[in-house]
Design an enzyme around this catalytic site. Sequence first.
Site, PDB file in Angstrom:
ATOM      1  N   CYS A 154       0.829  -1.207   0.000  1.00  0.00           N
ATOM      2  CA  CYS A 154       0.000   0.000   0.000  1.00  0.00           C
ATOM      3  C   CYS A 154       0.857   1.248   0.000  1.00  0.00           C
ATOM      4  CB  CYS A 154      -0.933   0.005   1.214  1.00  0.00           C
ATOM      5  SG  CYS A 154      -1.949   1.486   1.280  1.00  0.00           S
ATOM      6  N   CYS A 157      -0.604   4.237   1.874  1.00  0.00           N
ATOM      7  CA  CYS A 157      -0.446   4.218   3.337  1.00  0.00           C
ATOM      8  C   CYS A 157       1.009   4.474   3.738  1.00  0.00           C
ATOM      9  CB  CYS A 157      -0.838   2.862   3.926  1.00  0.00           C
ATOM     10  SG  CYS A 157      -2.181   2.012   3.114  1.00  0.00           S
ATOM     11  N   ASP A 158       1.946   3.876   3.024  1.00  0.00           N
ATOM     12  CA  ASP A 158       3.315   3.788   3.553  1.00  0.00           C
ATOM     13  C   ASP A 158       4.347   4.683   2.868  1.00  0.00           C
ATOM     14  OD1 ASP A 158       2.376   1.918   5.322  1.00  0.00           O
ATOM     15  OD2 ASP A 158       2.869   0.201   4.056  1.00  0.00           O
TER      16      ASP A 158
END
Length: 337
Positions: A154, A157-158
Amino acid sequence: MPEHIHAASKTKWDVVIIGAGSAGLTAAVYTCRKKLSTLILSVDVGGQTILTNHIENYPGFFKETPGYPSGPKLMQIFEEQAKHFGAEIIMGKVTKVEVVNESPTPENPYKFVLELSNGERYEARVVLLAYGKVPRELGIPGEKKFIGRGVSTCATCDAPLFRNKNVAVIGGGNSAVEAAELLTKFASKVYLVHRRDQFRADEITMDKVKASPKVELVLNSMPAEIKGDKFVSGLVVQNVNTQETRELPVHGVFVEIGYIVVTDFVKDYVEVNKANEIVVNENCETRTPGLFSAGDLTNIPFKQTITSAGQGAIAGLSAYNYLMRLQGKAGIKADWA
Ligand code: NAP
């Protein structure tokens, strides 16, 4: 979200929905509004949509509209709406779905039993599968070991965790190329590793990535091993033509190679297509009466928040019709018929 973690308030439900993405939450709005008791079992709330920062193609929410949402915000509204009409949401992984009563009657109406990985069991008159897809794995050494310690599926997200670091993105589709583009905003260098020299991704995104001085295309190359000690320190890739290997000095590896549907726990009750997607008809019915499916895990070709929500509405209404007919009542007529 601590309010989701407890067991449900009861064990017997009219409708149990597996998955709390746009399809599952929309289905719940529809079943609850038909006064069917509705439980949602899910490993997350919001599904794939929460991985998108900006939703530009969900009608009704546009940038001039107050509340123009991010993916998480839009899904929070879906969740609130489902709960407002009475749905309960329990966090948990369903490991078993079984038909225990082939011919439900008003005296014995519960057809399905569902079991969670923690052993909790729920009975349902109708089950609705809306749990989406999961990221495909590479299956190479180091991938599982370093998940959360440099390996990610992801980028949304990261990506910020890799500020001023080198990263590799694997894949040649829209997910990989969009991830690479996003990562150029944080990382110092982005290797885009693809097993061919042709990309599936949209040209417009590809052009942006190719124009970035931070991106190096590593083509015709398969990842072979993710190396490191506590955290990732390198990715070994092998050229498919020359067989030569090379270690890319990276701290992050983003695996963006598409998604698969997990169907093993329902395989006795559904038909699947070549992509292992659950085959449904226009009413979102599977081949087992009382078992419905909606969203990305079905054989509809389009995987969008809006199409999943639409299918969720159809599945919810079909579930209601099915239960009405079991009681010998007329279901709702097709709209405008
Ligand atoms: P995808 O389009 O299926 O692409 C997967 C990529 O990973 C392909 O390039 C494939 O290589 C590669 N791949 C597959 N298995 C591999 C393996 N074992 N080892 C190495 N490489 C492997 O998946 P996606 O990019 O996640 O996209 C899924 C769907 O969502 C697509 O329809 C996509 O258009 C859509 N999507 C749309 C947007 C957008 O519209 N903004 C954003 C993201 C995703 P090959 O090319 O050689 O097969």
